[in-house]
Scaffold this motif. Sequence first.
Motif, PDB file in Angstrom:
ATOM      1  N   ASP A 105     -46.290  18.309  79.475  1.00 31.70           N
ATOM      2  CA  ASP A 105     -45.891  18.186  80.806  1.00 31.70           C
ATOM      3  C   ASP A 105     -46.920  16.961  81.582  1.00 31.70           C
ATOM      4  OD1 ASP A 105     -48.347  19.377  80.727  1.00 31.70           O
ATOM      5  OD2 ASP A 105     -48.273  20.582  82.424  1.00 31.70           O
ATOM      6  N   ASP A 116     -47.740  13.327  82.948  1.00 30.70           N
ATOM      7  CA  ASP A 116     -47.317  12.458  84.143  1.00 30.70           C
ATOM      8  C   ASP A 116     -47.537  11.260  83.830  1.00 30.70           C
ATOM      9  OD1 ASP A 116     -49.862  12.432  84.247  1.00 30.70           O
ATOM     10  OD2 ASP A 116     -50.101  13.365  86.080  1.00 30.70           O
ATOM     11  N   LYS A 164     -53.256  14.854  82.130  1.00 28.09           N
ATOM     12  CA  LYS A 164     -51.851  15.223  81.632  1.00 28.09           C
ATOM     13  C   LYS A 164     -51.134  13.888  81.138  1.00 28.09           C
ATOM     14  CE  LYS A 164     -50.999  19.367  84.272  1.00 28.09           C
ATOM     15  NZ  LYS A 164     -50.220  20.175  85.329  1.00 28.09           N
ATOM     16  N   PRO A 196     -41.137  13.420  77.865  1.00 26.80           N
ATOM     17  CA  PRO A 196     -41.242  14.569  78.869  1.00 26.80           C
ATOM     18  C   PRO A 196     -40.371  14.218  80.444  1.00 26.80           C
ATOM     19  CG  PRO A 196     -43.435  13.863  77.968  1.00 26.80           C
ATOM     20  CD  PRO A 196     -42.300  12.947  77.754  1.00 26.80           C
ATOM     21  N   ASP A 197     -39.945  15.440  80.879  1.00 27.00           N
ATOM     22  CA  ASP A 197     -39.171  15.385  82.122  1.00 27.00           C
ATOM     23  C   ASP A 197     -40.287  15.105  83.258  1.00 27.00           C
ATOM     24  OD1 ASP A 197     -36.854  15.879  81.033  1.00 27.00           O
ATOM     25  OD2 ASP A 197     -36.953  18.014  81.206  1.00 27.00           O
ATOM     26  N   SER A 198     -41.592  15.271  82.961  1.00 27.86           N
ATOM     27  CA  SER A 198     -42.704  15.392  83.987  1.00 27.86           C
ATOM     28  C   SER A 198     -43.071  14.079  84.363  1.00 27.86           C
ATOM     29  CB  SER A 198     -43.576  16.211  83.732  1.00 27.86           C
ATOM     30  OG  SER A 198     -44.281  15.811  82.243  1.00 27.86           O
ATOM     31  N   LYS A 231     -44.033  10.279  85.222  1.00 23.65           N
ATOM     32  CA  LYS A 231     -43.886   9.498  86.478  1.00 23.65           C
ATOM     33  C   LYS A 231     -44.017   8.121  86.319  1.00 23.65           C
ATOM     34  CE  LYS A 231     -43.123  13.078  88.990  1.00 23.65           C
ATOM     35  NZ  LYS A 231     -41.688  13.235  89.398  1.00 23.65           N
ATOM     36  N   ARG A 244     -32.991   8.644  85.450  1.00 26.62           N
ATOM     37  CA  ARG A 244     -34.289   8.713  85.482  1.00 26.62           C
ATOM     38  C   ARG A 244     -35.021   7.292  85.911  1.00 26.62           C
ATOM     39  NH1 ARG A 244     -37.781  11.691  81.034  1.00 26.62           N
ATOM     40  NH2 ARG A 244     -39.079  11.908  83.060  1.00 26.62           N
ATOM     41  N   ASP A 270     -37.135   7.177  89.028  1.00 24.56           N
ATOM     42  CA  ASP A 270     -38.128   8.367  89.242  1.00 24.56           C
ATOM     43  C   ASP A 270     -39.456   7.727  88.429  1.00 24.56           C
ATOM     44  OD1 ASP A 270     -36.453   9.884  90.424  1.00 24.56           O
ATOM     45  OD2 ASP A 270     -35.543  10.896  88.798  1.00 24.56           O
TER      46      ASP A 270
END
Length: 599
Positions: A266, A268, A295, A317-319, A321, A352, A355
């Motif tokens: 997870d 970031d 993280k 990872p999808d998390s 940033k 993405r 994001d």
Amino acid sequence: MKKQILDGCTAAAHVAFALSDVATIYPITPIASMGETAQKWGLAGRRNLMGQALEVKELESELGAAGAVHGAAAAGALATTFTASQGLMLMIPNMYKISGELLPVVFHVGCRSLATHALSIFGDHQDVMACRATGFTMLASASVQETMDLALVAHLAAIEGSLPVLHFFDGWRTSSEMDTIDVIDYEDMRPLVNWDKVNEFRRKAMNPEHPGQRGSAQNPDVYFQNREASNRFYDAFPAIVQSCMDKVANLTGRSYHLVDYYGAPDADRVIVAIESAAEVVSETVDYLNREKGYKTGVIKIHLYRPFPVEAFRKSLPDSVKTIAVLDRTKEPGAQHEPLCEDVMSALYNTSRSSDIRIIGGRYGLSSKEFDPAMVKAVFDEMAKDNPKNPFTVGINDDVTNLSLDVTDNIETDVASQTFQSILYAIGNDGTVGGTKQVAEIIGNSPGLYAQAYFSYSAKKSGGYTISQLRIGRQPVISAYGINGADYVGCHKASYVNRFSMLDKIKEGGTFVLNSPWTPKQMCERLPLDMRRTIAEKKLKFYNIDADSIAAQCGLGTRINMPMQTVFLYLTNIILFDESLGALKEQIKKTYIHEGGDVV
């Protein structure tokens, strides 16, 4: 497979010898040893998978080596070369022809700085990044073990995919670093080779018995069409590389992918890097996630050309940033460096892209140090609302103010679990060679792993040398300089006034000085701050007059034997009687050509 300590050049040469008919070379730092090593193996009776010695031909320049490797491949030989820096630049015109003719040539490159405002013999990615448009596929290795494994992937994929491969690894950090690795046996390689493809390649070779047309000049009516016709080979190549990686994984148990993600599921913040920097980031990610509650993660790029867009997207990872892309090169005037541009392109116009924030930075030019503290500085910069973009790390940029502040001193678990030593010496006193011998003795011992790395001034002989040796019970992966040494050796007395060598020694560590000074003279000759450090850090301080011992034994200025013996005795990592016997065997192997009396 057998456990053995090797440097990166030898690891790559081991594979190149097995899967090549001919190597056309011109020696250049830092890969000059590769051709010489291959020649020695051939003279000693080693044979490749085709049942013959690798034919090593030294040309008059790298330009000649490139032309000869092209000619050898056109004539049906599996061909390779070893080069770096300006030598690689001289090969670029031939590289376009080799790729245009779909020849399965493999270049092994210990990548190195280019001469710009000044010459540098040290490592970065400026040379390989200048080859992106040649049509060569590009595969990167991050350690000595990876250099052996992915060199095999490079040769297998070149044969399978009918495309040339530029296999590159860090000049200096990987090329000259010695690590204890698993060496792949030639007979284990044999079943992995697509021999039908080898025979197909040989059948297409230039031959007066069945002539064909090559090297024509084309007009606008067909040139564009024919240039685009090669697309299918490049489109298919990533899958071929992954297939070859899977074959090697089945053999060795070591798994590789086009890109590998390591870190928090997870995360970031993620760093994207190539080669040995990715190892440093991986080690730091473990520390930050466990000890600091971060993280974070790292994406290690193995296949750089063709850039594996889909594999890269899936690895994120999808998390995430923020992404920081680390480039070890500089393209003056560009918005960002090559790897950063590739990452931006890979995510452009995807779901993405809005994001994820992407920033780019430069590090490690000319082998500038890159360590866990610098990695933490990058992750901390990524957490800011307005991070520097672009940035530099590892220098103090007081001109354009792009550099990040590095304030922490980090010792990871990997570093704390290894015995670390730093030896300061002068070129040609035997210390580098002696450290390699100690690394071989320890690194080839059951249950022990060693890593030896060497840095020195461009003067080489007569300049300073700094040898760094790590020893552990697990494979040693720390691809950066030692910051907390258990043992420091000063092999030249005058260096006590030149280097702050006790800044990087642990409390209670061992300091060994080679000097003719008496205990009384130490109070006069040793700088005050060095004496204070010895007392404050409670160091064990020893002195030996190794120069006098070497002179008495007829060794001249070579002090490596007495200093090696001191190291093995004081550290006692291996029982001294055992290590002394191994050292005597090393002496026989190294100096027998000088005669029995010398030994």
